[in-house]
Design a protein around this motif. Structure first.
Motif, PDB file in Angstrom:
ATOM      1  N   GLY A  36       0.978  -1.229  -0.101  1.00  0.00           N
ATOM      2  CA  GLY A  36       0.118   0.025  -0.020  1.00  0.00           C
ATOM      3  C   GLY A  36       0.844   1.246  -0.033  1.00  0.00           C
ATOM      4  O   GLY A  36       2.107   1.233   0.275  1.00  0.00           O
ATOM      5  N   ALA A  37       0.247   2.430  -0.278  1.00  0.00           N
ATOM      6  CA  ALA A  37       0.950   3.677  -0.525  1.00  0.00           C
ATOM      7  C   ALA A  37       1.514   4.155   0.974  1.00  0.00           C
ATOM      8  O   ALA A  37       0.985   3.723   1.823  1.00  0.00           O
ATOM      9  N   ASN A  38       2.343   5.081   0.673  1.00  0.00           N
ATOM     10  CA  ASN A  38       2.823   5.748   2.144  1.00  0.00           C
ATOM     11  C   ASN A  38       1.861   6.264   3.014  1.00  0.00           C
ATOM     12  O   ASN A  38       0.623   6.663   2.184  1.00  0.00           O
ATOM     13  N   GLY A  39       1.779   5.977   4.198  1.00  0.00           N
ATOM     14  CA  GLY A  39       0.893   6.287   5.049  1.00  0.00           C
ATOM     15  C   GLY A  39      -0.529   5.621   5.172  1.00  0.00           C
ATOM     16  O   GLY A  39      -1.468   6.261   5.642  1.00  0.00           O
ATOM     17  N   SER A  40      -0.598   4.677   4.429  1.00  0.00           N
ATOM     18  CA  SER A  40      -1.723   3.912   4.226  1.00  0.00           C
ATOM     19  C   SER A  40      -2.330   2.909   5.778  1.00  0.00           C
ATOM     20  O   SER A  40      -3.268   2.323   5.712  1.00  0.00           O
ATOM     21  N   GLY A  41      -1.235   2.761   6.375  1.00  0.00           N
ATOM     22  CA  GLY A  41      -1.518   2.126   7.655  1.00  0.00           C
ATOM     23  C   GLY A  41      -0.697   0.794   7.818  1.00  0.00           C
ATOM     24  O   GLY A  41      -1.013   0.041   8.979  1.00  0.00           O
ATOM     25  N   LYS A  42      -0.073   0.690   6.887  1.00  0.00           N
ATOM     26  CA  LYS A  42       0.849  -0.710   6.960  1.00  0.00           C
ATOM     27  C   LYS A  42       1.800  -0.771   8.390  1.00  0.00           C
ATOM     28  O   LYS A  42       1.573  -2.064   8.995  1.00  0.00           O
ATOM     29  N   SER A  43       2.135   0.095   8.552  1.00  0.00           N
ATOM     30  CA  SER A  43       3.406  -0.159   9.726  1.00  0.00           C
ATOM     31  C   SER A  43       2.372   0.136  10.897  1.00  0.00           C
ATOM     32  O   SER A  43       2.801  -0.662  11.880  1.00  0.00           O
ATOM     33  N   THR A  44       1.400   0.800  11.175  1.00  0.00           N
ATOM     34  CA  THR A  44       0.368   0.667  12.132  1.00  0.00           C
ATOM     35  C   THR A  44      -0.240  -0.880  12.232  1.00  0.00           C
ATOM     36  O   THR A  44      -0.329  -1.238  13.389  1.00  0.00           O
ATOM     37  N   PHE A  45      -0.255  -1.355  11.305  1.00  0.00           N
ATOM     38  CA  PHE A  45      -0.775  -2.669  11.228  1.00  0.00           C
ATOM     39  C   PHE A  45       0.046  -3.597  11.867  1.00  0.00           C
ATOM     40  O   PHE A  45      -0.057  -4.375  12.815  1.00  0.00           O
ATOM     41  N   ALA A  46       1.489  -3.517  11.439  1.00  0.00           N
ATOM     42  CA  ALA A  46       2.371  -4.326  11.927  1.00  0.00           C
ATOM     43  C   ALA A  46       2.577  -3.996  13.304  1.00  0.00           C
ATOM     44  O   ALA A  46       2.995  -5.054  14.093  1.00  0.00           O
ATOM     45  N   ARG A  47       2.590  -2.964  13.890  1.00  0.00           N
ATOM     46  CA  ARG A  47       2.887  -2.564  15.063  1.00  0.00           C
ATOM     47  C   ARG A  47       1.732  -3.194  16.047  1.00  0.00           C
ATOM     48  O   ARG A  47       2.344  -3.601  17.257  1.00  0.00           O
ATOM     49  N   LEU A  48       0.574  -3.373  15.525  1.00  0.00           N
ATOM     50  CA  LEU A  48      -0.655  -3.846  16.248  1.00  0.00           C
ATOM     51  C   LEU A  48      -0.276  -5.521  16.508  1.00  0.00           C
ATOM     52  O   LEU A  48      -0.530  -5.929  17.560  1.00  0.00           O
ATOM     53  N   LEU A  49       0.681  -6.155  15.440  1.00  0.00           N
ATOM     54  CA  LEU A  49       0.694  -7.446  15.837  1.00  0.00           C
ATOM     55  C   LEU A  49       1.560  -7.887  16.976  1.00  0.00           C
ATOM     56  O   LEU A  49       1.677  -8.820  17.193  1.00  0.00           O
ATOM     57  N   GLY A  51       1.882  -5.861  19.516  1.00  0.00           N
ATOM     58  CA  GLY A  51       1.490  -4.996  20.942  1.00  0.00           C
ATOM     59  C   GLY A  51       2.118  -3.684  20.914  1.00  0.00           C
ATOM     60  O   GLY A  51       2.113  -3.096  22.124  1.00  0.00           O
ATOM     61  N   LEU A  52       3.002  -3.279  20.017  1.00  0.00           N
ATOM     62  CA  LEU A  52       3.631  -1.835  19.971  1.00  0.00           C
ATOM     63  C   LEU A  52       2.455  -0.888  19.898  1.00  0.00           C
ATOM     64  O   LEU A  52       2.540   0.194  20.759  1.00  0.00           O
ATOM     65  N   VAL A  53       1.738  -1.024  19.243  1.00  0.00           N
ATOM     66  CA  VAL A  53       0.194  -0.216  19.061  1.00  0.00           C
ATOM     67  C   VAL A  53      -0.813  -0.955  19.744  1.00  0.00           C
ATOM     68  O   VAL A  53      -0.961  -2.085  19.147  1.00  0.00           O
ATOM     69  N   LYS A  54      -1.827  -0.362  20.189  1.00  0.00           N
ATOM     70  CA  LYS A  54      -3.026  -1.032  20.702  1.00  0.00           C
ATOM     71  C   LYS A  54      -4.136  -0.525  19.820  1.00  0.00           C
ATOM     72  O   LYS A  54      -4.190   0.822  19.636  1.00  0.00           O
ATOM     73  N   GLY A  64      -4.262 -16.776  18.834  1.00  0.00           N
ATOM     74  CA  GLY A  64      -5.616 -17.042  19.841  1.00  0.00           C
ATOM     75  C   GLY A  64      -5.685 -16.166  21.057  1.00  0.00           C
ATOM     76  O   GLY A  64      -6.420 -16.115  21.752  1.00  0.00           O
ATOM     77  N   LYS A  65      -4.288 -14.851  20.944  1.00  0.00           N
ATOM     78  CA  LYS A  65      -4.319 -14.217  22.173  1.00  0.00           C
ATOM     79  C   LYS A  65      -3.875 -12.798  21.875  1.00  0.00           C
ATOM     80  O   LYS A  65      -3.554 -12.482  20.883  1.00  0.00           O
ATOM     81  N   SER A  66      -4.124 -11.941  22.705  1.00  0.00           N
ATOM     82  CA  SER A  66      -3.353 -10.511  22.627  1.00  0.00           C
ATOM     83  C   SER A  66      -2.036 -10.857  22.298  1.00  0.00           C
ATOM     84  O   SER A  66      -1.309 -11.430  23.003  1.00  0.00           O
ATOM     85  N   PRO A  67      -1.513 -10.120  21.332  1.00  0.00           N
ATOM     86  CA  PRO A  67       0.142 -10.139  20.952  1.00  0.00           C
ATOM     87  C   PRO A  67       1.039  -9.796  22.120  1.00  0.00           C
ATOM     88  O   PRO A  67       0.624  -8.614  22.749  1.00  0.00           O
ATOM     89  N   THR A  68       1.943 -10.492  22.145  1.00  0.00           N
ATOM     90  CA  THR A  68       3.026 -10.158  23.020  1.00  0.00           C
ATOM     91  C   THR A  68       4.499 -10.099  22.547  1.00  0.00           C
ATOM     92  O   THR A  68       4.752 -10.650  21.380  1.00  0.00           O
TER      93      THR A  68
END
Ligand SMILES: Nc1ncnc2c1ncn2[C@@H]1O[C@H](COP(=O)(O)OP(=O)(O)OP(=O)(O)O)[C@@H](O)[C@H]1O
Ligand SMILES: [Mg+2]
Length: 222
Positions: A36-49, A51-54, A64-68
């Protein structure tokens, strides 16, 4: 055994700015590319995985659980930012800090991780003398030494030439993880994955088959 990554109506907001909006997604493929383009949310998605971003709202589970951080490894595009110790061995061993392992256990885990990425012979080298490609392999080893079940790499080949990009791609696909998530602007690299997800301004535009998803992404620029 719980498998995969699941997001239900996940929204991530930063100071009123919506980075991801109502994402519903289930990923079970062994390797997944995020494009996806710059700023489309890719890194935010990666960081969700890992637990760096909630999520601001919605539900997210990895295996099956909250990422650690201990179950989800992370590799960034600039390995210089991940190097913390003088030598290759010490740098990888540093990732095991707090794990209460014996010296022998640390040695065997570090050697296994360096062996998995093919730089065992560099273990006594000074990290700052390594090439960019070798530094990226070191960053992958430092993530792998914790034996994560899922590895997320955010643009791991951005700073690399074509041969090193191919080498890192091969290594990543051979790692002993249940799932690999690869954020990339390199569509050839994305095509090496089993599934591709295309983010567009904080939502999923398309996901699924790599060939058709990448073709449609390319077409969107015509
Ligand atoms: N920590 C943060 N604080 C404020 N805004 C943020 C933060 N992280 C991301 N954003 C914003 O969220 C949006 C998505 O950013 P993100 O980094 O996820 O995009 P990206 O797809 O990885 O882009 P790129 O291809 O440039 O790396 C952007 O508008 C960005 O400015
Ligand atoms: Mg990014």
């Amino acid at each position: 055994m719980s498998f995969g990554i699941k997001l239900e109506a996940v929204t991530v907001e930063f100071d009123g700015h919506i980075a991801l909006s109502g994402i519903n997604l289930e990923l079970t493929a062994k390797s997944v590319a995020i494009i996806g383009a710059n700023g489309s949310g890719k890194s935010t998605f990666a960081r969700l995985l890992n637990g760096l971003v909630k999520p601001t709202s919605g539900k997210l589970s990895v295996l099956g659980k909250s990422p650690t951080v201990s179950e989800v490894g992370f590799v960034f595009s600039n390995p210089d930012l991940q190097i913390v110790m003088p030598t290759v061995f010490e740098d990888v061993a540093f990732s095991l800090t707090g794990k209460k392992l014996s010296k022998d256990e640390v040695r065997s885990r570090v050697e296994a991780a360096l062996g998995a990425v093919g730089i065992l012979e560099l273990q006594e080298s000074n990290c700052h003398t390594l090439s960019s490609g070798q530094k990226q392999l070191l960053a992958i080893a430092s993530a792998m030494v914790r034996e994560p079940k899922v590895l997320v790499a955010d643009e791991p080949t951005t700073l690399l030439d074509l041969p090193n990009t191919k080498h890192i791609s091969n290594i990543l696909h051979e790692l002993p993880v249940q799932q690999l998530v690869l954020v990339t602007h390199d569509l050839d690299l994305a095509a090496t994955c089993h599934e591709v997800v295309w983010f567009d301004r904080g939502v999923i535009r398309k996901s699924g088959n790599p060939k058709s998803t990448i073709a449609e992404y390319r077409k969107s620029f015509d």
